[in-house]
Write a protein that holds these residues in place. Structure first.
Motif, mmCIF file in Angstrom:
data_model
loop_
_atom_site.group_PDB
_atom_site.id
_atom_site.type_symbol
_atom_site.label_atom_id
_atom_site.label_comp_id
_atom_site.label_asym_id
_atom_site.label_seq_id
_atom_site.Cartn_x
_atom_site.Cartn_y
_atom_site.Cartn_z
ATOM 1 N N GLY A 136 0.805 -1.213 0.000
ATOM 2 C CA GLY A 136 0.000 0.000 0.000
ATOM 3 C C GLY A 136 0.838 1.263 0.000
ATOM 4 O O GLY A 136 2.075 1.232 0.060
ATOM 5 N N ILE A 137 0.136 2.389 -0.049
ATOM 6 C CA ILE A 137 0.797 3.697 -0.104
ATOM 7 C C ILE A 137 0.432 4.577 1.087
ATOM 8 O O ILE A 137 0.918 5.706 1.190
ATOM 9 C CB ILE A 137 0.436 4.443 -1.415
ATOM 10 C CG1 ILE A 137 -1.091 4.611 -1.526
ATOM 11 C CG2 ILE A 137 0.988 3.707 -2.615
ATOM 12 C CD1 ILE A 137 -1.556 5.440 -2.706
ATOM 13 N N HIS A 138 -0.392 4.066 1.981
ATOM 14 C CA HIS A 138 -0.848 4.857 3.119
ATOM 15 C C HIS A 138 -0.025 4.491 4.357
ATOM 16 O O HIS A 138 -0.275 3.479 5.007
ATOM 17 C CB HIS A 138 -2.339 4.644 3.364
ATOM 18 C CG HIS A 138 -3.192 4.985 2.182
ATOM 19 N ND1 HIS A 138 -3.460 6.279 1.812
ATOM 20 C CD2 HIS A 138 -3.806 4.181 1.277
ATOM 21 C CE1 HIS A 138 -4.213 6.275 0.730
ATOM 22 N NE2 HIS A 138 -4.440 5.015 0.387
ATOM 23 N N HIS A 139 0.965 5.287 4.665
ATOM 24 C CA HIS A 139 1.841 5.057 5.813
ATOM 25 C C HIS A 139 1.914 6.345 6.618
ATOM 26 O O HIS A 139 1.771 7.442 6.070
ATOM 27 C CB HIS A 139 3.247 4.664 5.360
ATOM 28 C CG HIS A 139 3.267 3.717 4.200
ATOM 29 N ND1 HIS A 139 2.929 2.395 4.321
ATOM 30 C CD2 HIS A 139 3.568 3.920 2.888
ATOM 31 C CE1 HIS A 139 3.032 1.807 3.131
ATOM 32 N NE2 HIS A 139 3.405 2.712 2.253
ATOM 33 N N ASN A 140 2.155 6.223 7.923
ATOM 34 C CA ASN A 140 2.222 7.456 8.703
ATOM 35 C C ASN A 140 3.538 8.199 8.469
ATOM 36 O O ASN A 140 4.512 7.645 7.935
ATOM 37 C CB ASN A 140 1.959 7.208 10.187
ATOM 38 C CG ASN A 140 3.036 6.378 10.854
ATOM 39 O OD1 ASN A 140 4.184 6.371 10.447
ATOM 40 N ND2 ASN A 140 2.659 5.678 11.919
ATOM 41 N N THR A 141 3.567 9.458 8.855
ATOM 42 C CA THR A 141 4.704 10.333 8.587
ATOM 43 C C THR A 141 5.986 9.822 9.230
ATOM 44 O O THR A 141 7.069 9.903 8.643
ATOM 45 C CB THR A 141 4.399 11.757 9.105
ATOM 46 O OG1 THR A 141 3.196 12.221 8.494
ATOM 47 C CG2 THR A 141 5.527 12.707 8.751
ATOM 48 N N GLU A 142 5.860 9.277 10.435
ATOM 49 C CA GLU A 142 7.037 8.773 11.148
ATOM 50 C C GLU A 142 7.726 7.667 10.357
ATOM 51 O O GLU A 142 8.951 7.645 10.233
ATOM 52 C CB GLU A 142 6.612 8.246 12.514
ATOM 53 C CG GLU A 142 7.758 7.715 13.361
ATOM 54 C CD GLU A 142 7.270 7.133 14.673
ATOM 55 O OE1 GLU A 142 8.069 6.472 15.352
ATOM 56 O OE2 GLU A 142 6.090 7.345 15.012
ATOM 57 N N LEU A 143 6.929 6.755 9.806
ATOM 58 C CA LEU A 143 7.506 5.654 9.032
ATOM 59 C C LEU A 143 8.174 6.176 7.759
ATOM 60 O O LEU A 143 9.300 5.775 7.436
ATOM 61 C CB LEU A 143 6.416 4.644 8.685
ATOM 62 C CG LEU A 143 6.856 3.415 7.881
ATOM 63 C CD1 LEU A 143 6.062 2.193 8.305
ATOM 64 C CD2 LEU A 143 6.657 3.646 6.384
ATOM 65 N N LYS A 144 7.496 7.050 7.042
ATOM 66 C CA LYS A 144 8.070 7.586 5.802
ATOM 67 C C LYS A 144 9.395 8.281 6.074
ATOM 68 O O LYS A 144 10.379 8.114 5.341
ATOM 69 C CB LYS A 144 7.087 8.559 5.150
ATOM 70 C CG LYS A 144 5.883 7.901 4.514
ATOM 71 C CD LYS A 144 5.027 8.949 3.824
ATOM 72 C CE LYS A 144 3.831 8.332 3.140
ATOM 73 N NZ LYS A 144 2.986 9.329 2.446
ATOM 74 N N LYS A 145 9.439 9.068 7.133
ATOM 75 C CA LYS A 145 10.661 9.804 7.473
ATOM 76 C C LYS A 145 11.797 8.846 7.793
ATOM 77 O O LYS A 145 12.930 9.032 7.334
ATOM 78 C CB LYS A 145 10.396 10.722 8.661
ATOM 79 C CG LYS A 145 11.589 11.595 9.046
ATOM 80 C CD LYS A 145 11.228 12.526 10.195
ATOM 81 C CE LYS A 145 12.429 13.385 10.589
ATOM 82 N NZ LYS A 145 12.093 14.291 11.712
ATOM 83 N N ALA A 146 11.488 7.789 8.565
ATOM 84 C CA ALA A 146 12.521 6.821 8.943
ATOM 85 C C ALA A 146 13.099 6.139 7.714
ATOM 86 O O ALA A 146 14.322 5.947 7.600
ATOM 87 C CB ALA A 146 11.936 5.789 9.903
ATOM 88 N N ILE A 147 12.234 5.763 6.765
ATOM 89 C CA ILE A 147 12.698 5.076 5.559
ATOM 90 C C ILE A 147 13.513 6.005 4.672
ATOM 91 O O ILE A 147 14.589 5.644 4.177
ATOM 92 C CB ILE A 147 11.501 4.499 4.783
ATOM 93 C CG1 ILE A 147 10.871 3.342 5.571
ATOM 94 C CG2 ILE A 147 11.929 4.023 3.402
ATOM 95 C CD1 ILE A 147 9.640 2.767 4.929
ATOM 96 N N ILE A 148 13.010 7.210 4.468
ATOM 97 C CA ILE A 148 13.715 8.164 3.613
ATOM 98 C C ILE A 148 15.095 8.476 4.179
ATOM 99 O O ILE A 148 16.086 8.596 3.441
ATOM 100 C CB ILE A 148 12.880 9.447 3.446
ATOM 101 C CG1 ILE A 148 11.625 9.148 2.613
ATOM 102 C CG2 ILE A 148 13.704 10.556 2.795
ATOM 103 C CD1 ILE A 148 10.623 10.280 2.575
ATOM 104 N N ASN A 149 15.204 8.583 5.499
ATOM 105 C CA ASN A 149 16.496 8.890 6.124
ATOM 106 C C ASN A 149 17.529 7.792 5.920
ATOM 107 O O ASN A 149 18.733 8.054 5.921
ATOM 108 C CB ASN A 149 16.313 9.141 7.629
ATOM 109 C CG ASN A 149 15.664 10.483 7.924
ATOM 110 O OD1 ASN A 149 15.640 11.367 7.067
ATOM 111 N ND2 ASN A 149 15.130 10.641 9.113
#
Length: 340
Positions: A136-149
């Motif tokens: 899916g594409i619906h993830h919370n901001t905390e998860l997205k930030k952790a992955i991008i970092n």
């Protein structure tokens, strides 16, 4: 007694790279090259090393190798559930394709909670995977930030958006809903019952159906929401609740084939013929759909292709192979069968 203790120590000691070198009659450096970079070592030498590995029972220290190469050879895969073929086939395809490229799959089941997904991904990141697959594409901001970092390659699957975290392999749930609505309207149906699970992707499909029904203008519908995961029993109870409402229905639209199968069973207990008295539509084209009596009209998703394409995108990006198209829309096929 002393010799027995020494024998026990010898038996319990884990084989080392030096043991493999002695068994193969090669230097430890040559053995290391054959195990870590076999493409630059003569095939005959690699074969000799692998035979020595088999004889000694040596297990390479992959963690030590990953510290040197910065590769763990692990791909973290997060799915909401694996109790039906909807995700199982994709996971198997991912595993098969990744194995060909020399990677191993680390699978976690997160359910449908954003908090659970975030906790699981945080734990997975501590294992230093080479890439991540998210459902899916619906993830919370905390998860997205952790992955991008982390800068790790990521593939999101089972959904479609022009703005994924990184790469994406999926399809449009809204377009599937549109196709279902148009198909049933063309069959002359105007009174609909929905047996539906409350997850974001299913709700997008429902929105797609309702957009079409609203444009028609003379349609009626009623909901029977059921909890996750979908089961045949919930399909039966969902249709039972709809029929108890006193409304009459031309067609029942289900968010999965499993629910559709249950709805068909329940219709039969009420002496309702499918599709003559009431049509039933599913989603997913699971293995039993074509074999059911009546065969279930549904939407086919190429679950194997999702896994194969996601694995290819990840492995290519990890290995520095240019990725020409990071968003893959695999589409869908409406399978017209007997139930609707």
């Amino acid at each position: 007694m002393k010799s027995e203790r020494n024998a026990r120590k010898t038996v319990s000691r884990a084989p080392t790279l030096e043991d493999v070198a002695r068994a193969a009659g090669l230097s430890p450096m040559t053995v290391s090259r054959a195990l870590n970079t076999p493409n630059i070592v003569r095939p005959a030498t690699v074969a000799k090393v692998m035979e020595a590995v088999k004889v000694t029972g040596y297990i390479p220290n992959l963690l030590a190798g990953s510290l040197a190469s910065r590769r763990s050879k692990l791909i973290a895969v997060v799915v909401p559930q694996i109790n039906n073929n909807m995700f199982v086939d994709t996971v198997q395809s991912l595993s098969d394709e990744l194995a060909v490229r020399g990677y191993h799959l680390l699978l976690c089941v997160a359910g449908y909670s954003h908090e659970s997904e975030t906790d699981i991904v945080s734990t997975l990141l501590s294992r230093r995977p080479d890439g991540i697959v998210l459902t899916g594409i619906h993830h919370n901001t905390e998860l997205k930030k952790a992955i991008i970092n982390t800068g790790l390659p990521v593939v999101e699957i089972w959904d479609l958006t022009p703005t994924p975290i990184d790469m994406l392999v999926g399809f449009s749930h809204e377009k599937i809903g549109n196709a279902i609505g148009e198909y049933l309207l063309n069959k002359g149906h105007r009174r609909f019952g929905f047996i539906w699970t409350d997850d974001k992707r299913a709700m997008l499909r429902k929105k797609g159906v309702l957009d079409v029904l609203n444009r028609q203008g003379d349609c009626q519908w009623q909901d029977a929401l059921v909890p996750l995961p979908a089961t045949m029993a919930l399909g039966r109870s969902g249709l039972g609740a709809l029929l108890k409402s006193g409304q009459t229905f031309d067609a029942i639209i289900c968010s999965s084939d499993t629910l559709a199968q249950g709805a068909i069973f329940e219709a039969q207990t009420h002496q309702l013929r499918v599709p003559q008295d009431i049509a039933v539509m599913g989603f997913g084209d699971l293995d039993f759909a074509a074999c059911n009596i009546p065969a279930i009209t549904t939407v086919n998703i190429d679950r194997w292709k999702i896994g194969k394409d996601a694995a290819t995108l990840l492995a290519d990006k990890i290995e520095g192979v240019p990725v020409e198209e990071g968003i893959v829309d695999i589409g869908f096929t409406l399978m017209e069968r007997e139930s609707a």
